[in-house]
Scaffold this active site. Structure first.
Site, PDB file in Angstrom:
ATOM      1  N   HIS A 120     -33.984   6.659  11.265  1.00  0.00           N
ATOM      2  CA  HIS A 120     -35.420   6.919  11.147  1.00  0.00           C
ATOM      3  C   HIS A 120     -35.932   7.324  12.513  1.00  0.00           C
ATOM      4  O   HIS A 120     -36.574   6.527  13.193  1.00  0.00           O
ATOM      5  CB  HIS A 120     -36.161   5.698  10.628  1.00  0.00           C
ATOM      6  CG  HIS A 120     -35.681   5.267   9.280  1.00  0.00           C
ATOM      7  ND1 HIS A 120     -35.151   4.027   9.036  1.00  0.00           N
ATOM      8  CD2 HIS A 120     -35.620   5.951   8.111  1.00  0.00           C
ATOM      9  CE1 HIS A 120     -34.798   3.959   7.756  1.00  0.00           C
ATOM     10  NE2 HIS A 120     -35.068   5.108   7.178  1.00  0.00           N
ATOM     11  N   ASN A 163     -34.086   4.359  16.105  1.00  0.00           N
ATOM     12  CA  ASN A 163     -34.538   3.074  15.559  1.00  0.00           C
ATOM     13  C   ASN A 163     -33.376   2.178  15.156  1.00  0.00           C
ATOM     14  O   ASN A 163     -33.596   1.122  14.550  1.00  0.00           O
ATOM     15  CB  ASN A 163     -35.488   3.301  14.382  1.00  0.00           C
ATOM     16  CG  ASN A 163     -36.938   3.326  14.848  1.00  0.00           C
ATOM     17  OD1 ASN A 163     -37.341   2.485  15.645  1.00  0.00           O
ATOM     18  ND2 ASN A 163     -37.708   4.294  14.388  1.00  0.00           N
ATOM     19  N   ASN A 164     -32.168   2.594  15.473  1.00  0.00           N
ATOM     20  CA  ASN A 164     -30.963   1.797  15.194  1.00  0.00           C
ATOM     21  C   ASN A 164     -30.740   1.560  13.704  1.00  0.00           C
ATOM     22  O   ASN A 164     -30.038   0.640  13.326  1.00  0.00           O
ATOM     23  CB  ASN A 164     -31.001   0.441  15.918  1.00  0.00           C
ATOM     24  CG  ASN A 164     -31.396   0.589  17.369  1.00  0.00           C
ATOM     25  OD1 ASN A 164     -31.125   1.621  17.981  1.00  0.00           O
ATOM     26  ND2 ASN A 164     -32.027  -0.418  17.931  1.00  0.00           N
ATOM     27  N   HIS A 165     -31.393   2.386  12.868  1.00  0.00           N
ATOM     28  CA  HIS A 165     -31.153   2.306  11.419  1.00  0.00           C
ATOM     29  C   HIS A 165     -30.134   3.395  11.087  1.00  0.00           C
ATOM     30  O   HIS A 165     -30.466   4.397  10.462  1.00  0.00           O
ATOM     31  CB  HIS A 165     -32.442   2.531  10.626  1.00  0.00           C
ATOM     32  CG  HIS A 165     -33.578   1.647  11.066  1.00  0.00           C
ATOM     33  ND1 HIS A 165     -34.896   1.978  10.883  1.00  0.00           N
ATOM     34  CD2 HIS A 165     -33.580   0.443  11.684  1.00  0.00           C
ATOM     35  CE1 HIS A 165     -35.673   1.001  11.359  1.00  0.00           C
ATOM     36  NE2 HIS A 165     -34.888   0.066  11.860  1.00  0.00           N
ATOM     37  N   ILE A 166     -28.911   3.161  11.519  1.00  0.00           N
ATOM     38  CA  ILE A 166     -27.908   4.228  11.430  1.00  0.00           C
ATOM     39  C   ILE A 166     -27.409   4.323   9.997  1.00  0.00           C
ATOM     40  O   ILE A 166     -27.012   3.325   9.405  1.00  0.00           O
ATOM     41  CB  ILE A 166     -26.729   3.956  12.385  1.00  0.00           C
ATOM     42  CG1 ILE A 166     -27.256   3.373  13.700  1.00  0.00           C
ATOM     43  CG2 ILE A 166     -25.941   5.223  12.642  1.00  0.00           C
ATOM     44  CD1 ILE A 166     -26.179   2.714  14.529  1.00  0.00           C
TER      45      ILE A 166
END
Lengths: 549, 468
Positions: free
Chosen positions: A329, A481-484
Site C-alpha cells: 500500500h 507500508n510494509n504490507h508486502i
C-alpha cells in the site's frame, strides 16, 4: 501427538513449514493440535522481548524520531533483513518508484508481527472482484463468502477488538461479532469523527489485535503507544504467541535454519527441503506436506533460489509469475496543526481511520485510499520543530506542548494494481551470509494509483480546511507500508498464477504458499488479517489432504 | 476391642445413612436455597470444586470438580459435588452432607484430605449447613461425569489415618457469641473462622500440620507463596490498615499504596469476598482488625511502608553494560509499573514502593508474582499481570533472571535483601495452587502416624496373644 524425528541432524515430519511468522505459526498451531508432527524452520533468531524494548529505548533521538523500527531487532548475520540506519542494501531497489518500496520486515521466530500496529482489517467483498466489477486488476478465484469464516477464525486466534456496531464496520459483512468490542477512542479520534464524518469521510474504529481487557494469557493494553517497534507488555498479538501455542502442542521450531534448496520427485511433489545451520552445515527435512510462508519477499526469493533440474525457472514457477506482481500500500503522509487540540498519542498507535474513500465507482478509473489518523505521540515531531525554531527555556516548553496537542499526522494508503513488471529477481552480484543471492526489486506505482494520489490530495486539502490547518503539508515521496503482497499470486489458472484458492501451488500438489504473497488485490487495508485467514484456510486444506492420505 | 468398636460404629453409620430420607423427596424454600447459594460463595466452594477453564479446553462444569492440584506425588483432584447421584453428592442425606463438610468424612466413610478446609467448616451453624445442603441439592445442576480419581502412592493413599488427626485437631464446638463485642464483630468472627477459613492459610502450622492456636493468623507458607501475618500488629501484621482498607482489599483485591491480592488470595477475592454482602465484608474487617497482634522481632517496619519513587533511568541509559536486574526491570516491568515504580496515577497498575508484596519480610510473594503473575476478576473487571515463568506471552525468564530482577526490585523499592537463583528454582516447582504443600506435609505426618499405629496395634496383638 506425533513428534518430529531427527536422525544425524536431518529431520522428518508430517508437515514442514518454512517461516515462523503469523501465517506459518497459525498453521503449525492448528496442525500440531490435530496431532500431526510439525517442523518449523526459521531463518532468524529467537528474540527476547526485553532486549528489543531496551534497544529501542537506547536509540538516538534521530533513529526514534525517524521510526527506525527495523533497528532494534537483533538479526542473524547469516539471514539479514533490510536495515536503513544505515542502509545495508540487502534488497536493491530499482524502477521509477523503487525508493518507495523500502520494506521493513523481521526475520526472527515470530516474524514481522513483532512490530506492527496490529490493524486487523478485512478486504471488502468487492475487493475480491476488481476485474469483474471495475474492469481493473484481477479477480480472486474465491469469493468473500468463502473467506469470511476464516476471517472469523483469524480474529479469534489473534484476539481482535473491533466495532460491533455495523455502521462502524468496514465491511459489515460478518457472520460473527468481534471477539471484543472496539478499543475506546481517545480525544483525537472523537474530535476528528465530529469534524470529518459529516463530509462522508467515515472515520471508523480500526479493528486491532489487542484488547482493553485481558485475553487468554495476554494482558490488557495499557496504552504505551509504541506498538511499533514493539509492544513492551505482550498485550498486542505477536506471531510468537502462536509459535508458543504450537510448541505446547508439540510443534518443533528450529531457529537460525536457512532453507535454500527444494527436492522434487518425478510427479513434481516436494520430497525434501535443505537448510543451513549456524555453522553453515546443510541438513535435510523430509515430509508429507510442505509450507513456505516467509512473506512476499523471502518466499519468491527461496522459490527462485531453489530452481532444480525439473523446475529450471524456480520452484512453483511454470507460470513465470513467481516474484512478479509485487504489491504494497504505497503511502504518503499529510501533516498540519489543527485549530483545536487533538492530543494524538493516547492509546494504541492506530485507532481510527477514514474509510469513506475506500470504495466507489471511481475505482474503475483510479485507486481508492484510506486515511489513518496516525495516533502516534507528536512529541518527537513537536520537539524537533520547536528546537529548529531556536526557542529556549519556557518558550521551548510551551511550543512543544502546543505542537504536541495540535499536531496532526495522517497516513494515507493507496491501492496499486498487480503488475507483472513489478518484479523480484535474484541479484547477480550481492550474496547473503550463506552465499545465497540477495533479492532485487523493481517497482513502479502505476498510473492508476498515481491518479489516486492526486484525488487523495484533494480530499486532504478539504480536510485541512475543515481544521483551518496551519503548516499544511503533503509528502510527495512515497513511503512503504510494509504490507508486502504479491510474488506468488493466486488465481484461477496455472497459466497466470502460482497458487489456487487454498494457496496450494499449481505445480506441486503438496506445496503450499500461503500468506501475503498470494493476495491478488491489495485493497487499501493492512494485509495481515487476510494473510492469517488464508493461512488458516490452507491449514484446513492441508488437514483434509493428510486425512485422505 | 478397639477394632471391633470401630466396625460397630461404621455399621451404625451405614445403617443410619440407609434409613435417611432421600434428598429428592425433601422440599426447600426459595429463601433457604438463596441463603445456601450465599453460604457457598462465602465458603468459596467454587475455588476448588469448579475447575478453571483454560483456552481450548472443555469446561468440566460448575462444582463438578476435577481441578488438578499438581504435586510431586501426583495430581490430587477436587471432587464432583453436584447433586449427581452416581458421580456427585446426590445420594447424600443432610446428615451425611454435614459430616462431609464439618468432619471431612465421605458418605462411604472414607476421610477426605484436609485440602478440604473442614477444620474451619466444623463450626458452621446448623442453619448454614441446612441452607448449603438445600442449595447444592436443588440449585446446582447435576453433572454426570466422574472427577478424576486421586491416586497418591503409598503411604499417602491411606486416608484412614486422617481419623487420628481429626480426633486430635478438629474442634467441632460451635462459636459462642461474645456479648462484650458488637453484633458486627461477632458476625465477622463467625465468617472469618468458618466460611472464610482465613486460618487455613494465614495461621502457622505445628509439627502435625495442625493450625497454631497460640499465634493464629500470624502467617504461613503456601507453596511458593506466603500467606502473610494478618494480625493487628502495626509492623508484622496489618495493624496499619484501616478497617475500610481491609474491606476494600477483600471486596476488590486492591488497595493502592498498601497491597494487591495475587495467587490464592486473588482466587478468594474473585470467587468469594467480592461477591459477599458489603455488610459481611465490613464485619470481617471489623473482626480481623482486632486479632491479637503477633510481632516478629526481626521486622522493623510494615511491609507496605517500604520504598519511594526511584530514579535509575538516566544512569541506565548511559550504561553500555547495565546490571541485568535493572535492564530486565526497564524492559519488562517499567512499561506498566513506570520507570519510577509509581504505577498508574489511578492505582489500576500498582506502585512497587508502598506495596506489601515487594516490602514483605519474605520475598516469596514477589518471586511468585513474577513467576505466575496476577489473575483476579471482580465483577466484569479482570486484572491480569502476565507471569514470566514458562510459556509466558511476554517473555519466559530463567531462574537466574528472575533472581536478578527480584533482587533489583527488593533493593530499589523494598527492604533491600537479595533473592537467590535457588530460591526461584524452589518457587518454580511449587504448584500455583499450593495448598498442596499442606497436603503433602500432612500426608507425610500421617504416614508416620499410620506406621506408629500399626506398630502399636502389633504390640497390643502380640501382648494379647501371650495372655490368650
Amino acid at each position: 501427538m506425533n513428534q518430529v524425528s531427527f536422525n544425524n541432524g536431518d529431520a522428518d515430519a508430517d508437515v514442514v513449514i518454512v517461516g515462523s511468522g503469523v501465517v506459518g505459526a497459525l498453521i503449525a498451531d492448528q496442525l500440531a493440535g490435530e496431532g500431526h508432527s510439525v517442523l518449523v524452520l526459521e531463518a532468524g533468531p529467537r528474540l527476547d522481548r526485553a532486549d528489543v524494548v531496551e534497544n529501542w529505548r537506547n536509540f538516538s533521538f534521530e533513529r526514534r524520531a525517524g521510526n527506525d523500527f527495523q533497528g532494534p531487532y537483533p538479526q542473524s548475520p547469516l539471514a539479514t533483513a533490510p536495515l536503513y540506519w544505515p542502509a545495508n542494501d540487502y534488497i536493491e531497489l530499482s524502477g521509477p518508484d523503487g525508493k518507495g518500496f523500502k520494506q521493513g520486515y523481521i526475520r526472527a521466530v515470530g516474524g514481522t508481527t513483532w512490530h506492527w500496529a496490529a490493524s486487523c482489517w478485512r478486504h471488502l467483498p468487492v475487493d475480491l472482484k476488481m476485474k469483474s466489477t471495475y474492469g481493473v486488476g484481477r479477480d480472486w478465484p474465491i469469493g468473500y463468502d468463502e473467506l469470511e469464516p476464516y476471517y472469523c477464525r483469524a480474529e479469534e486466534a489473534m484476539g481482535v477488538s473491533g466495532p460491533n456496531d455495523p455502521a462502524q464496520q468496514s465491511p459489515s459483512d460478518r457472520s460473527k461479532p468481534y471477539p471484543a468490542d472496539m478499543i475506546p477512542w481517545g480525544n483525537g479520534d472523537e474530535v476528528f469523527a465530529q469534524v470529518v464524518n459529516p463530509h462522508g469521510y467515515n472515520l471508523v474504529p480500526i479493528p486491532q489485535g489487542r484488547m482493553v481487557k485481558p485475553w487468554q494469557d495476554r494482558p490488557a493494553c495499557c496504552g504505551n503507544n509504541n506498538c511499533q517497534p514493539i509492544c513492551p507488555i505482550g498485550a498486542m498479538y505477536n506471531g510468537i504467541h502462536s509459535v508458543e501455542a504450537a510448541e505446547r502442542k508439540g510443534a518443533h521450531i528450529l531457529a537460525e535454519s536457512v532453507v535454500y534448496k527444494i527436492d522434487t520427485d518425478e510427479n513434481n511433489r516436494v520430497i525434501a527441503v535443505h537448510w543451513y545451520d549456524t555453522n553453515k552445515v546443510s541438513h535435510k527435512a523430509t515430509g508429507k506436506t510442505f509450507v513456505i510462508a516467509c512473506n512476499s519477499i523471502e518466499t519468491p526469493r527461496l522459490l527462485l533460489l531453489a530452481a532444480n533440474e525439473r523446475n529450471p525457472n524456480g520452484i512453483a514457477n511454470s507460470s513465470d509469475q513467481v516474484g512478479r506482481n509485487m504489491l504494497d500500500h504505497s503511502g504518503f503522509h499529510c501533516t498540519f496543526l489543527a485549530d483545536r487540540p487533538i492530543w494524538l498519542g493516547r492509546g494504541p498507535a492506530q485507532s481510527s481511520c477514514m474509510v469513506g474513500p475506500r470504495d466507489g465507482p471511481f475505482r474503475s478509473e483510479y485507486s481508492a485510499n484510506k486515511i489513518i489518523l496516525n495516533n502516534i505521540s507528536q512529541i518527537h515531531t513537536a520537539t524537533k520543530k520547536a528546537l529548529a525554531m531556536g526557542l529556549v527555556g519556557e518558550e521551548l516548553d510551551t511550543e512543544i506542548r502546543r505542537r504536541a496537542a495540535y499536531g496532526v499526522d495522517l497516513s494515507i494508503s493507496l491501492e496499486p494494481l498487480p503488475d507483472p513488471n513489478n518484479r523480484l529477481t535474484l541479484s547477480k552480484t550481492r550474496r547473503d551470509g550463506h552465499g545465497l543471492a540477495c533479492p532485487d526489486i523493481r517497482y513502479e506505482l502505476g498510473a492508476y494509483a498515481r491518479k489516486g494520489y492526486d484525488k487523495a490530495c484533494e480530499q486532504l486539502e478539504h480536510i485541512g480546511k475543515l481544521f483551518n490547518a496551519e503548516e499544511f503539508h503533503i509528502t510527495t515521496d512515497l513511503n512503504a507500508n510494509n504490507h508486502i503482497m504479491g510474488g506468488v499470486i493466486m488465481g484461477a489458472s496455472s497459466k497466470d498464477s502460482v497458487v489456487d484458492g487454498n494457496c496450494r501451488s499449481f505445480d506441486h500438489a503438496n506445496l503450499w504458499l500461503p500468506g501475503g504473497g498470494a493476495i491478488p488485490s491489495a485493497s487499501v487495508v493492512n494485509s495481515t488479517l487476510t494473510m492469517a485467514a488464508l493461512g488458516i484456510k490452507a491449514a484446513d486444506a492441508i488437514s483434509r489432504e493428510l486425512a485422505a492420505a | 476391642m478397639r477394632k471391633s468398636s470401630f466396625f460397630a460404629f461404621a455399621a451404625l453409620a451405614l445403617g443410619f445413612a440407609n434409613a435417611d430420607a432421600q434428598p429428592s423427596a425433601q422440599k426447600f424454600s426459595a429463601k433457604e436455597i438463596e441463603q445456601g447459594r450465599y453460604v457457598a460463595i462465602a465458603g468459596d466452594c467454587a475455588a476448588c470444586h469448579t475447575a478453571p477453564v483454560h483456552p481450548g479446553e472443555k469446561p468440566s462444569g460448575e462444582m463438578a470438580g476435577g481441578y488438578p492440584i499438581n504435586s510431586p506425588l501426583g495430581a490430587i483432584y477436587s471432587s464432583n459435588i453436584t447433586p449427581s447421584s452416581r458421580y456427585g453428592i446426590g445420594a447424600y442425606s443432610e446428615a451425611e452432607f454435614a459430616r462431609a463438610v464439618r468432619s471431612g468424612i465421605r458418605r462411604d466413610g472414607a476421610p477426605l484430605y484436609p485440602a478440604m478446609p473442614y477444620p474451619s467448616y466444623a463450626k458452621l451453624t446448623d442453619a448454614d449447613i441446612h441452607a448449603l445442603y438445600a442449595y447444592f441439592m436443588t440449585a446446582v445442576k447435576p453433572i454426570d461425569s466422574a472427577a478424576p480419581t486421586t491416586n497418591l502412592p503409598f503411604p499417602f493413599n491411606i486416608r484412614t489415618s486422617m481419623r487420628i488427626w481429626n480426633a486430635m485437631f478438629v474442634d467441632e464446638q460451635k462459636i459462642a457469641a461474645d456479648p462484650a463485642r458488637s453484633a458486627q464483630w461477632n458476625r465477622g468472627r463467625y465468617l472469618s473462622e468458618t466460611l472464610g477459613h482465613c486460618s487455613t492459610c494465614h495461621s502457622p502450622r505445628g509439627l502435625m500440620m495442625q493450625e497454631s492456636k497460640s499465634a493464629p493468623l500470624s502467617g504461613g507458607p503456601l507453596g511458593s507463596w506466603f500467606a502473610p501475618n494478618i494480625t493487628s500488629d502495626k509492623v508484622s501484621g496489618i495493624g496499619g490498615w484501616s478497617r475500610e482498607e481491609i474491606a476494600r482489599y477483600l471486596s476488590t483485591g486492591s488497595v493502592p499504596g498498601k497491597g494487591q491480592a495475587a495467587g490464592e488470595m486473588a482466587e478468594a477475592v474473585t470467587h468469594s469476598f467480592s461477591r459477599m454482602n458489603p455488610a459481611d465484608v465490613q464485619a470481617i474487617a471489623e473482626y480481623i482488625a482486632t486479632v491479637p497482634a503477633v510481632r516478629d522481632d526481626s521486622d522493623k517496619q510494615a511491609a507496605y511502608s517500604f520504598g519511594h519513587s526511584a530514579n535509575f533511568e538516566t544512569a541506565l541509559r548511559g550504561d553500555s553494560k547495565p546490571a541485568l536486574g535493572s535492564k530486565l526491570y526497564s524492559g519488562l516491568c517499567a512499561a506498566c509499573h513506570g520507570r519510577n515504580g509509581d504505577g498508574s496515577p489511578d492505582g489500576t497498575i500498582p506502585s512497587l514502593h508502598h506495596n506489601s508484596t515487594v516490602g514483605a519480610s519474605r520475598s516469596d510473594n514477589l518471586v511468585s508474582v513474577i513467576l505466575h503473575g496476577v489473575d483476579r476478576t471482580v465483577g466484569d473487571r479482570h486484572v491480569l499481570m502476565p507471569g514470566f515463568g514458562e510459556a509466558s506471552f511476554v517473555q519466559s525468564l530463567t531462574n537466574a533472571q528472575i533472581a536478578d530482577l527480584a533482587t533489583f526490585v527488593r533493593q530499589t523499592f523494598g527492604p533491600g535483601d537479595s533473592v537467590t537463583e535457588k530460591q526461584v528454582a524452589v518457587a518454580r516447582t511449587g504448584s500455583s495452587f499450593s495448598i498442596i504443600l499442606l497436603v503433602v506435609r500432612s500426608a507425610m505426618v500421617l504416614g508416620a502416624l499410620l506406621l506408629a499405629g500399626i506398630a502399636f496395634w502389633r504390640l497390643r496383638r502380640t501382648s494379647g496373644g501371650k495372655t490368650a
